[in-house]
Motif scaffolding. Structure first.
Motif, PDB file in Angstrom:
ATOM      1  N   LEU A  88       4.425   2.605   2.316  1.00  0.00           N
ATOM      2  CA  LEU A  88       5.298   3.667   1.806  1.00  0.00           C
ATOM      3  C   LEU A  88       4.477   4.931   1.649  1.00  0.00           C
ATOM      4  O   LEU A  88       3.307   4.873   1.258  1.00  0.00           O
ATOM      5  CB  LEU A  88       5.900   3.257   0.456  1.00  0.00           C
ATOM      6  N   ILE A  89       5.106   6.079   1.939  1.00  0.00           N
ATOM      7  CA  ILE A  89       4.446   7.376   1.777  1.00  0.00           C
ATOM      8  C   ILE A  89       5.252   8.215   0.793  1.00  0.00           C
ATOM      9  O   ILE A  89       6.471   8.352   0.941  1.00  0.00           O
ATOM     10  CB  ILE A  89       4.325   8.113   3.125  1.00  0.00           C
ATOM     11  N   MET A 145      -4.892   9.753   6.824  1.00  0.00           N
ATOM     12  CA  MET A 145      -4.869   8.525   6.038  1.00  0.00           C
ATOM     13  C   MET A 145      -3.690   7.638   6.421  1.00  0.00           C
ATOM     14  O   MET A 145      -3.790   6.407   6.390  1.00  0.00           O
ATOM     15  CB  MET A 145      -4.844   8.848   4.546  1.00  0.00           C
ATOM     16  N   ALA A 146      -2.575   8.254   6.795  1.00  0.00           N
ATOM     17  CA  ALA A 146      -1.428   7.457   7.244  1.00  0.00           C
ATOM     18  C   ALA A 146      -1.792   6.657   8.489  1.00  0.00           C
ATOM     19  O   ALA A 146      -1.378   5.500   8.645  1.00  0.00           O
ATOM     20  CB  ALA A 146      -0.235   8.365   7.520  1.00  0.00           C
ATOM     21  N   ILE A 197       9.263   8.961   0.843  1.00  0.00           N
ATOM     22  CA  ILE A 197       9.979   9.562  -0.284  1.00  0.00           C
ATOM     23  C   ILE A 197       9.376  10.936  -0.512  1.00  0.00           C
ATOM     24  O   ILE A 197       8.167  11.056  -0.736  1.00  0.00           O
ATOM     25  CB  ILE A 197       9.850   8.715  -1.562  1.00  0.00           C
ATOM     26  N   VAL A 198      10.195  11.985  -0.432  1.00  0.00           N
ATOM     27  CA  VAL A 198       9.676  13.338  -0.607  1.00  0.00           C
ATOM     28  C   VAL A 198       9.894  13.802  -2.039  1.00  0.00           C
ATOM     29  O   VAL A 198      10.840  13.391  -2.715  1.00  0.00           O
ATOM     30  CB  VAL A 198      10.319  14.334   0.386  1.00  0.00           C
ATOM     31  N   LYS A 223       0.838  -1.195   0.000  1.00  0.00           N
ATOM     32  CA  LYS A 223       0.000   0.000   0.000  1.00  0.00           C
ATOM     33  C   LYS A 223       0.881   1.256   0.000  1.00  0.00           C
ATOM     34  O   LYS A 223       1.809   1.361   0.796  1.00  0.00           O
ATOM     35  CB  LYS A 223      -0.902   0.005   1.228  1.00  0.00           C
ATOM     36  N   ILE A 224       0.570   2.187  -0.901  1.00  0.00           N
ATOM     37  CA  ILE A 224       1.323   3.435  -0.994  1.00  0.00           C
ATOM     38  C   ILE A 224       0.366   4.610  -0.838  1.00  0.00           C
ATOM     39  O   ILE A 224      -0.674   4.670  -1.502  1.00  0.00           O
ATOM     40  CB  ILE A 224       2.081   3.545  -2.333  1.00  0.00           C
TER      41      ILE A 224
END
Length: 239
Positions: free
Chosen positions: A47-48, A39-40, A75-76, A2-3
């Motif tokens: 992964l975000i 949501m997190a 990951i920004v 899930k991302i």
């Protein structure tokens, strides 16, 4: 897997959803920082993907709050020529960054790398590290290239060990100096450059075109194991 994608630009969210779902990821979308934090907590993604430049609660705020309760990889996404933003995000706990515009294939490669590092701790406790013709024997503090031992100084070995145990992750100058030399060396970039150059001369076949130790301009370094994006989708996001 899930991302969660947190980005205020609808076209970015749509493009990422399409690219990620085509590669069998389950995708959740959030249009702002507050929604992303909610949501997190409710979706518990693996992964975000987090945009830094959002109105209201920006990516830095979101990253900081996330790191108060979760180790989920982040990951920004940043715009060009804002290296200070990348450094700040990494120091706040982000695992990697991408500069807009970027290819879906590159994003997928980065995602695979950070997800690999989330393996259970017992799987990460390895006695050796191997990549291409490089082997690092952690138990005996020895390094080999094509089965021939390479003699490193103690600090060169410590630097290589830290980079290989954080392979495919962007490590800032400050992080490397603090972890390998100690907090009092955080601003001694010259020492780091010298040791990186020495390491490249000893482990790289072509030090001027490094295969392993890649420079992240004005940010730090990355030890690369995933040398190129292999995804079939080469679309560019964020143009």
């Amino acid at each position: 897997m899930k991302i969660l994608v947190i980005d205020d630009e609808p076209q970015i969210r749509r493009a990422l959803r399409v690219g990620l779902e085509q590669n069998n990821y389950q995708v959740f979308l959030a249009a702002n920082g507050e929604e992303g934090l909610d949501m997190a907590a409710s979706r518990l993604p693996d992964l975000i993907i987090l945009d830094l430049a959002m109105p209201g609660k920006n990516g830095f705020d979101v990253c900081k709050e996330l790191r108060e309760w979760t180790k989920t990889p982040i990951i920004v996404l940043s715009v060009r020529d804002r290296e200070e933003d990348k450094i700040k995000a990494l120091d706040l706990g982000a695992d990697d960054y991408l500069t807009k515009p970027f290819g879906i294939g590159e994003l997928l490669a980065r995602a695979r790398a950070v997800l690999r590092r989330q393996a259970p701790d017992e799987e990460q406790e390895q006695s050796t590290f191997t990549c291409a013709n490089l082997k690092v024997d952690f138990a005996h503090r020895r390094v080999y290239i094509s089965n021939e031992e390479v003699h490193l100084t103690p600090k060169e070995y410590d630097l290589l060990r830290y980079m290989t145990t954080n392979a495919d992750r962007v490590l800032t100058h400050r992080q490397l100096l603090s972890k390998v030399w100690g907090p009092e060396y955080e601003n001694d970039s010259h020492t780091l450059r010298v040791h990186i150059a020495n390491l490249r001369n000893k482990i790289e076949e072509h030090p001027e075109r490094p295969f392993y130790i890649h420079t992240e301009t004005r940010v730090g370094y990355r030890f690369r194991t995933d040398q190129q994006a292999t995804a079939n989708d080469k679309a560019t996001v964020g143009v």
